[in-house]
Design a protein around this motif. Structure first.
Motif, mmCIF file in Angstrom:
data_model
loop_
_atom_site.group_PDB
_atom_site.id
_atom_site.type_symbol
_atom_site.label_atom_id
_atom_site.label_comp_id
_atom_site.label_asym_id
_atom_site.label_seq_id
_atom_site.Cartn_x
_atom_site.Cartn_y
_atom_site.Cartn_z
ATOM 1 N N VAL A 464 1.032 -1.198 0.052
ATOM 2 C CA VAL A 464 0.036 0.042 0.128
ATOM 3 C C VAL A 464 0.763 1.441 0.082
ATOM 4 O O VAL A 464 0.562 2.229 -0.048
ATOM 5 N N GLY A 465 2.091 1.088 -0.051
ATOM 6 C CA GLY A 465 2.891 2.216 -0.183
ATOM 7 C C GLY A 465 3.092 2.897 1.211
ATOM 8 O O GLY A 465 3.018 2.392 2.007
ATOM 9 N N LYS A 466 3.329 4.423 1.100
ATOM 10 C CA LYS A 466 3.382 5.106 2.222
ATOM 11 C C LYS A 466 2.093 5.255 3.148
ATOM 12 O O LYS A 466 2.214 5.960 3.967
ATOM 13 N N ALA A 467 0.916 4.798 2.630
ATOM 14 C CA ALA A 467 -0.124 4.647 3.238
ATOM 15 C C ALA A 467 -0.159 3.972 4.748
ATOM 16 O O ALA A 467 -1.020 4.339 5.415
ATOM 17 N N SER A 468 0.675 3.095 4.644
ATOM 18 C CA SER A 468 1.006 2.352 5.983
ATOM 19 C C SER A 468 1.348 3.230 6.983
ATOM 20 O O SER A 468 1.461 3.125 8.272
ATOM 21 N N LEU A 469 1.966 4.366 6.614
ATOM 22 C CA LEU A 469 2.809 5.195 7.608
ATOM 23 C C LEU A 469 1.464 5.912 8.538
ATOM 24 O O LEU A 469 1.788 6.035 9.559
ATOM 25 N N LEU A 470 0.404 6.179 7.827
ATOM 26 C CA LEU A 470 -0.675 6.606 8.651
ATOM 27 C C LEU A 470 -1.378 5.780 9.612
ATOM 28 O O LEU A 470 -1.929 6.273 10.628
ATOM 29 N N PHE A 471 -1.165 4.430 9.162
ATOM 30 C CA PHE A 471 -1.867 3.558 10.397
ATOM 31 C C PHE A 471 -0.996 3.285 11.399
ATOM 32 O O PHE A 471 -1.332 3.088 12.517
ATOM 33 N N ASN A 472 0.462 3.708 11.316
ATOM 34 C CA ASN A 472 1.182 3.873 12.636
ATOM 35 C C ASN A 472 0.742 4.882 13.445
ATOM 36 O O ASN A 472 1.136 4.987 14.692
ATOM 37 N N ILE A 473 -0.003 5.943 13.314
ATOM 38 C CA ILE A 473 -0.426 6.863 13.918
ATOM 39 C C ILE A 473 -1.960 6.751 13.879
ATOM 40 O O ILE A 473 -2.581 8.047 14.166
ATOM 41 N N ALA A 474 -2.683 5.738 13.758
ATOM 42 C CA ALA A 474 -3.997 5.619 13.476
ATOM 43 C C ALA A 474 -4.990 6.231 14.575
ATOM 44 O O ALA A 474 -6.009 6.950 14.378
ATOM 45 N N TRP A 475 -4.441 5.975 15.868
ATOM 46 C CA TRP A 475 -5.425 6.729 16.765
ATOM 47 C C TRP A 475 -5.340 8.129 17.108
ATOM 48 O O TRP A 475 -6.460 8.774 16.933
ATOM 49 N N LEU A 476 -4.091 8.596 16.951
ATOM 50 C CA LEU A 476 -3.970 9.991 16.987
ATOM 51 C C LEU A 476 -4.504 10.923 15.745
ATOM 52 O O LEU A 476 -5.422 11.875 15.894
ATOM 53 N N TYR A 477 -4.440 10.225 14.537
ATOM 54 C CA TYR A 477 -5.120 10.824 13.345
ATOM 55 C C TYR A 477 -6.530 10.561 13.547
ATOM 56 O O TYR A 477 -7.337 11.571 13.218
ATOM 57 N N GLY A 478 -7.076 9.499 13.767
ATOM 58 C CA GLY A 478 -8.658 9.503 13.895
ATOM 59 C C GLY A 478 -9.259 10.094 14.804
ATOM 60 O O GLY A 478 -10.331 10.485 14.761
ATOM 61 N N PHE A 479 -8.721 10.212 15.997
ATOM 62 C CA PHE A 479 -9.172 11.067 17.038
ATOM 63 C C PHE A 479 -9.257 12.671 16.820
ATOM 64 O O PHE A 479 -10.265 13.205 16.818
ATOM 65 N N PHE A 480 -8.124 12.922 16.276
ATOM 66 C CA PHE A 480 -8.181 14.514 16.049
ATOM 67 C C PHE A 480 -8.975 14.835 14.498
ATOM 68 O O PHE A 480 -9.593 15.967 14.552
ATOM 69 N N SER A 481 -8.952 14.049 13.498
ATOM 70 C CA SER A 481 -9.576 14.237 12.431
ATOM 71 C C SER A 481 -11.196 14.129 12.436
ATOM 72 O O SER A 481 -11.660 15.064 11.905
ATOM 73 N N ALA A 482 -11.601 13.241 13.378
ATOM 74 C CA ALA A 482 -12.841 12.883 13.433
ATOM 75 C C ALA A 482 -13.537 14.198 14.232
ATOM 76 O O ALA A 482 -14.507 14.761 14.109
ATOM 77 N N SER A 483 -12.557 14.550 15.515
ATOM 78 C CA SER A 483 -12.983 15.764 16.157
ATOM 79 C C SER A 483 -13.318 16.809 15.284
ATOM 80 O O SER A 483 -14.253 17.484 15.660
ATOM 81 N N ALA A 484 -12.330 17.348 14.569
ATOM 82 C CA ALA A 484 -12.258 18.427 13.896
ATOM 83 C C ALA A 484 -13.533 18.440 12.690
ATOM 84 O O ALA A 484 -14.255 19.375 12.657
ATOM 85 N N VAL A 485 -13.684 17.321 12.091
ATOM 86 C CA VAL A 485 -14.840 17.311 11.214
ATOM 87 C C VAL A 485 -16.047 17.323 11.842
ATOM 88 O O VAL A 485 -17.164 18.041 11.391
ATOM 89 N N TYR A 486 -16.342 16.615 12.837
ATOM 90 C CA TYR A 486 -17.438 16.517 13.538
ATOM 91 C C TYR A 486 -17.849 18.040 14.269
ATOM 92 O O TYR A 486 -19.195 18.303 14.017
ATOM 93 N N LEU A 487 -16.803 18.564 14.582
ATOM 94 C CA LEU A 487 -17.052 20.067 15.418
ATOM 95 C C LEU A 487 -17.483 21.049 14.095
ATOM 96 O O LEU A 487 -18.429 21.658 14.431
ATOM 97 N N PHE A 488 -16.851 20.922 13.038
ATOM 98 C CA PHE A 488 -17.077 21.772 11.785
ATOM 99 C C PHE A 488 -18.678 21.601 11.373
ATOM 100 O O PHE A 488 -19.291 22.564 10.985
ATOM 101 N N LEU A 489 -18.968 20.321 11.381
ATOM 102 C CA LEU A 489 -20.321 20.077 10.594
ATOM 103 C C LEU A 489 -21.155 20.378 11.677
ATOM 104 O O LEU A 489 -22.604 20.768 11.319
ATOM 105 N N SER A 490 -21.109 20.284 13.001
ATOM 106 C CA SER A 490 -22.075 20.676 14.070
ATOM 107 C C SER A 490 -22.444 21.726 14.090
ATOM 108 O O SER A 490 -23.345 22.293 14.542
#
Length: 561
Positions: A464-490
């Motif tokens: 999967v190329g460098k896409a695997s690197l994002l998995f190495n920070i999956a919790w951090l990425y998931g927490f902050f990206s979901a928080s930002a998107v949800y806050l904006f939409l809300s």
């Protein structure tokens, strides 16, 4: 003569443990109701014992040691562990405060942010994961039983195997597994209010035992020999990604509990009782991690191999008494963790799925039977490493779950939520057909980019190329990206029907206090009058099988407490 127990209705809780909060048994029972004031018994000391109990388990021990395997030094691994635990402790307190304030469990609370029906996605996921991990932890406990038996009767190691190789377990292994399961099973019947005593016992015995093992390692091998020579073999970006991966592993270790911690904090005497988590989690988990690093490093010097599994280290000891008590400490450690992190969590979620038939005790028994035997964990451990990788990688979902919960309660609704409406599929948290599309979009944006890395982790042959690197920070990425998107939409598209002038608790309705006989009937009548004057009846009262929806949409004009 009518035989009981052979019809579905005979298993119903509607008469024995019916909900005293909601008048519909389809959506709640006694265990899913807001916790009664008399049952809010957990103090600060109970939460200290709980987390010392959870920190002392083989997984935390192995986690820190495994950071050395990716090339980090122990001086780099410990900060990764500490920072990860500080972050997860902060989220734990934020979500834990919600449970302590509202006195409700995670499956109910989740409805306010995800929508009544979308919340079942996280609940069902948690049930399945908990049952699998219950079986795997039970297998770990059986290895502890083996070490104890071998310490008492060394001939245990020579018991002939009568099971075929295809069974992936030996005769003595099955015997030890059965013994551990039998030891563990009675605890399925202990209520969450009383299980804290097990955490207290474990929180006293196990840390002293493991401190003794740490001292033994320093006596046998000086830290100057075992620890000081360990330096990192990495540099540049490789070192940075390795450290971030270690940080993510520390976050993922208890990412599940950061989501469903309200299952336990709802029993708190007050909100302040659980604030100690912010301190005790980083201290306890980082210390146990250091024990794992130090003892594993000493074992490498003594035995010439890296023994990440502490039970394999104990197996090398000649002192049978020391081996027995060390293995006993790991049995107690595994026992407490399996109850707190798996069986109780699975039971809470099953109770939300089938409140008319399953309470917490029944849920734990179901978890013990399915997770312990039906799923055959020895088969999973022997033949499905990819599946274990998937379960470990499930943190790609848990980070977004936690982020949405935190943002929704603290930033979007600012703590002003309607507890009674969380028990009603037609209430204010129905959103769009039971789905809060804002949460769904946030999940889509936060989870999708990490899926290629998860696939690669399950099957490294898929590039999967460098896409695997994002998995190495999956919790951090998931927490902050979901928080930002949800806050904006809300904020951009607010769900107006969910906003209140003040929080509405279950206590506000007078339905959360113990009553008896005629006094019960009188207070129920008063509650019905109160509800009739404060509720908008916006749906058919005979919908869903003729059950009245008494908590459709409590008005925000309910007085402040």
């Amino acid at each position: 003569m009518k035989l009981t127990g052979f019809q579905l209705a005979d298993w119903s809780l509607s008469h024995r443990d019916a909900s005293k909060f909601g008048l519909s048994s389809r959506w709640s029972n006694k265990d899913m109701d807001p916790v009664l004031p008399k049952d809010r018994t957990w103090t600060t000391w109970d939460y200290i014992a709980y987390w010392v109990c959870d920190a002392t388990n083989a997984g935390v021990w192995q986690l820190a040691s495994s950071m050395l395997a990716v090339g980090l030094s122990w001086r780099q691994a410990l900060p990764a562990l500490a920072v990860g635990n500080i972050i997860i402790a902060s989220v734990m307190v934020l979500n834990g405060t919600i449970g302590a304030r509202l006195h409700i469990a995670f499956p109910v609370l989740n409805r306010s942010s995800f929508g009544f029906w979308l919340s079942y996605f996280s609940v069902i996921s948690r049930v399945v994961l908990a049952m699998f991990w219950f079986g795997i932890q039970t297998f770990t406990g059986s290895e502890c039983v083996y070490q104890m038996l071998k310490a008492i009767w060394p001939s245990t190691a020579n018991i002939p195997n009568h099971l075929p190789e295809s069974s992936h377990i030996t005769t003595v292994g099955m015997m030890c597994y059965f013994l551990y399961w039998v030891i563990q099973f009675p605890l399925m019947f202990v209520s969450p209010q009383n299980i804290r005593y097990l955490f207290t016992v474990k929180g006293i015995i196990v840390p002293f035992a493991w401190l003794s093992i740490l001292i033994w390692s320093f006596v046998k091998v000086s830290a100057k020999i075992s620890l000081v020579p360990l330096h990192t073999t990495l540099s540049g970006s490789a070192l940075s990604w390795a450290w971030l991966s270690a940080l993510n592993a520390a976050l993922g270790n208890y990412a599940t509990l950061s989501v469903n911690i309200p299952d336990f904090t709802r029993y708190a005497k007050n909100e302040e009782a659980q604030f100690v988590q912010l301190f005790i989690i980083p201290v306890a988990f980082t210390f146990i991690g250091f024990c794992g690093i130090a003892v594993t490093s000493a074992g490498e010097v003594l035995y010439g191999e890296i023994l990440w599994d502490p039970l394999r280290l104990i197996d090398k000891w000649d002192n049978r008494a020391a081996a027995f008590f060390a293995a006993f400490s790991f049995i107690l450690a595994t026992l407490g963790t399996n109850i707190s992190a798996n069986s109780l969590s699975a039971a809470n979620d099953m109770t939300a799925l089938f409140p008319n038939f399953i309470d917490i005790k029944r849920g734990q028994v179901i978890c013990a039977i399915i997770g312990g035997w039906v799923l055959c964990p020895w088969e999973i451990l022997a033949s499905a490493p990819g599946f274990l990788s998937f379960m470990s990688g499930y943190t790609v979902f848990l980070g977004p779950f936690a982020g949405i919960m935190v943002v929704d309660f603290w930033l979007v609704h600012k703590g002003k939520v309607d507890v009674p409406a969380m028990y009603d599929p037609h209430g204010r948290y129905r959103y769009w057909n039971g789905v809060n599309w804002r949460a769904a979009v946030a999940l889509l944006f936060s989870i999708t980019p990490t899926l290629p890395g998860l696939i690669n982790d399950i099957n490294p042959k898929i590039f999967v190329g460098k896409a695997s690197l994002l998995f190495n920070i999956a919790w951090l990425y998931g927490f902050f990206s979901a928080s930002a998107v949800y806050l904006f939409l809300s904020k951009a598209f607010p769900a107006q029907e969910t906003f209140l002038a003040d929080v509405i608790l279950g206590d506000d309705f007078g339905l959360n206090t113990p009553t008896q006989s005629s006094a019960q009937n009188e207070r129920d009548e008063q509650a019905n009058v109160f509800l009739a004057s404060h509720v908008d009846w916006g749906t058919n009262p005979l919908a869903d099988g003729g059950e009245s929806h008494h908590f459709i949409s409590a008005k925000s004009k309910v007085g402040k407490r």
